[in-house]
Write a protein that holds these residues in place. Structure first.
Motif, PDB file in Angstrom:
ATOM      1  N   THR A  49       0.833  -1.193   0.000  1.00 47.92           N
ATOM      2  CA  THR A  49       0.000   0.000   0.000  1.00 47.92           C
ATOM      3  C   THR A  49       0.872   1.248   0.000  1.00 47.92           C
ATOM      4  O   THR A  49       1.619   1.470   0.934  1.00 47.92           O
ATOM      5  CB  THR A  49      -0.923   0.016   1.230  1.00 47.92           C
ATOM      6  N   SER A  50       0.785   2.023  -1.078  1.00 47.79           N
ATOM      7  CA  SER A  50       1.531   3.272  -1.145  1.00 47.79           C
ATOM      8  C   SER A  50       0.762   4.251  -2.004  1.00 47.79           C
ATOM      9  O   SER A  50      -0.144   3.877  -2.734  1.00 47.79           O
ATOM     10  CB  SER A  50       2.920   3.038  -1.743  1.00 47.79           C
ATOM     11  N   SER A  51       1.126   5.528  -1.916  1.00 48.48           N
ATOM     12  CA  SER A  51       0.469   6.524  -2.743  1.00 48.48           C
ATOM     13  C   SER A  51       0.688   6.178  -4.203  1.00 48.48           C
ATOM     14  O   SER A  51       1.713   5.612  -4.572  1.00 48.48           O
ATOM     15  CB  SER A  51       1.020   7.908  -2.434  1.00 48.48           C
ATOM     16  N   SER A  52      -0.263   6.490  -5.021  1.00 44.33           N
ATOM     17  CA  SER A  52      -0.312   6.220  -6.457  1.00 44.33           C
ATOM     18  C   SER A  52      -0.607   4.758  -6.761  1.00 44.33           C
ATOM     19  O   SER A  52      -0.595   4.364  -7.911  1.00 44.33           O
ATOM     20  CB  SER A  52       0.960   6.683  -7.186  1.00 44.33           C
ATOM     21  N   SER A  53      -0.918   3.948  -5.753  1.00 46.34           N
ATOM     22  CA  SER A  53      -1.356   2.573  -5.972  1.00 46.34           C
ATOM     23  C   SER A  53      -2.866   2.569  -6.154  1.00 46.34           C
ATOM     24  O   SER A  53      -3.572   3.432  -5.651  1.00 46.34           O
ATOM     25  CB  SER A  53      -1.018   1.685  -4.772  1.00 46.34           C
ATOM     26  N   LEU A  54      -3.367   1.578  -6.868  1.00 45.60           N
ATOM     27  CA  LEU A  54      -4.805   1.388  -6.964  1.00 45.60           C
ATOM     28  C   LEU A  54      -5.249   0.468  -5.841  1.00 45.60           C
ATOM     29  O   LEU A  54      -4.539  -0.454  -5.458  1.00 45.60           O
ATOM     30  CB  LEU A  54      -5.185   0.757  -8.303  1.00 45.60           C
ATOM     31  N   CYS A  55      -6.422   0.739  -5.299  1.00 45.39           N
ATOM     32  CA  CYS A  55      -6.971  -0.141  -4.278  1.00 45.39           C
ATOM     33  C   CYS A  55      -8.432  -0.426  -4.624  1.00 45.39           C
ATOM     34  O   CYS A  55      -9.067   0.336  -5.346  1.00 45.39           O
ATOM     35  CB  CYS A  55      -6.859   0.485  -2.888  1.00 45.39           C
ATOM     36  N   ALA A  56      -8.923  -1.530  -4.138  1.00 43.37           N
ATOM     37  CA  ALA A  56     -10.330  -1.879  -4.307  1.00 43.37           C
ATOM     38  C   ALA A  56     -11.050  -1.539  -3.015  1.00 43.37           C
ATOM     39  O   ALA A  56     -10.614  -1.919  -1.933  1.00 43.37           O
ATOM     40  CB  ALA A  56     -10.483  -3.356  -4.630  1.00 43.37           C
ATOM     41  N   VAL A  57     -12.147  -0.795  -3.131  1.00 37.84           N
ATOM     42  CA  VAL A  57     -12.924  -0.389  -1.969  1.00 37.84           C
ATOM     43  C   VAL A  57     -14.299  -1.028  -2.085  1.00 37.84           C
ATOM     44  O   VAL A  57     -14.939  -0.953  -3.133  1.00 37.84           O
ATOM     45  CB  VAL A  57     -13.062   1.155  -1.914  1.00 37.84           C
ATOM     46  N   SER A  58     -14.720  -1.669  -1.013  1.00 36.73           N
ATOM     47  CA  SER A  58     -16.072  -2.245  -1.002  1.00 36.73           C
ATOM     48  C   SER A  58     -16.811  -1.694   0.192  1.00 36.73           C
ATOM     49  O   SER A  58     -16.212  -1.258   1.174  1.00 36.73           O
ATOM     50  CB  SER A  58     -16.012  -3.777  -0.946  1.00 36.73           C
TER      51      SER A  58
END
Length: 105
Positions: A49-58
């Motif tokens: 997890t770092s800035s400019s990474s994509l994450c999935a939010v549910s």
């Protein structure tokens, strides 16, 4: 699938004013049946997890899942939450960008 909650765990730092630590762990009284729509969540390693990474939010809203760009908390604070009570704390993760018509979390 509907279930009763057997136990719940809320972080001791949770604040209704600032939404700091706004997360909870819920244990249903009966296990869920996995289907195409019900799957376990995939959690990244802490180093992923770092800035400019994509994450999935549910979540609970109309969008069950969305992919968002993780922002530096300082950028989020300046652009989105400068009038927000308590601001962005070290226990928060900022993702998405609402001012340009997007979704956030």
């Amino acid at each position: 699938q509907m279930r009763q909650v057997k136990t719940s765990v809320v972080p001791p730092h949770f604040s209704q004013l600032s939404y700091d630590s706004d997360i909870a762990l819920l244990q249903p009284n009966v296990s869920l049946a996995y289907t195409a729509a019900v799957r376990p969540v995939c959690l990244p390693n802490s180093s992923e997890t770092s800035s400019s990474s994509l994450c999935a939010v549910s979540g609970w809203g109309s969008s069950k899942k969305v992919s968002l760009l993780i922002l530096y908390n300082e950028i989020c604070e300046i652009n989105c939450y400068f009038n927000y009570p308590g601001g962005i704390t070290a226990r928060m993760l900022c993702a998405g960008f609402v001012p340009v018509g997007g979704q956030d979390s």
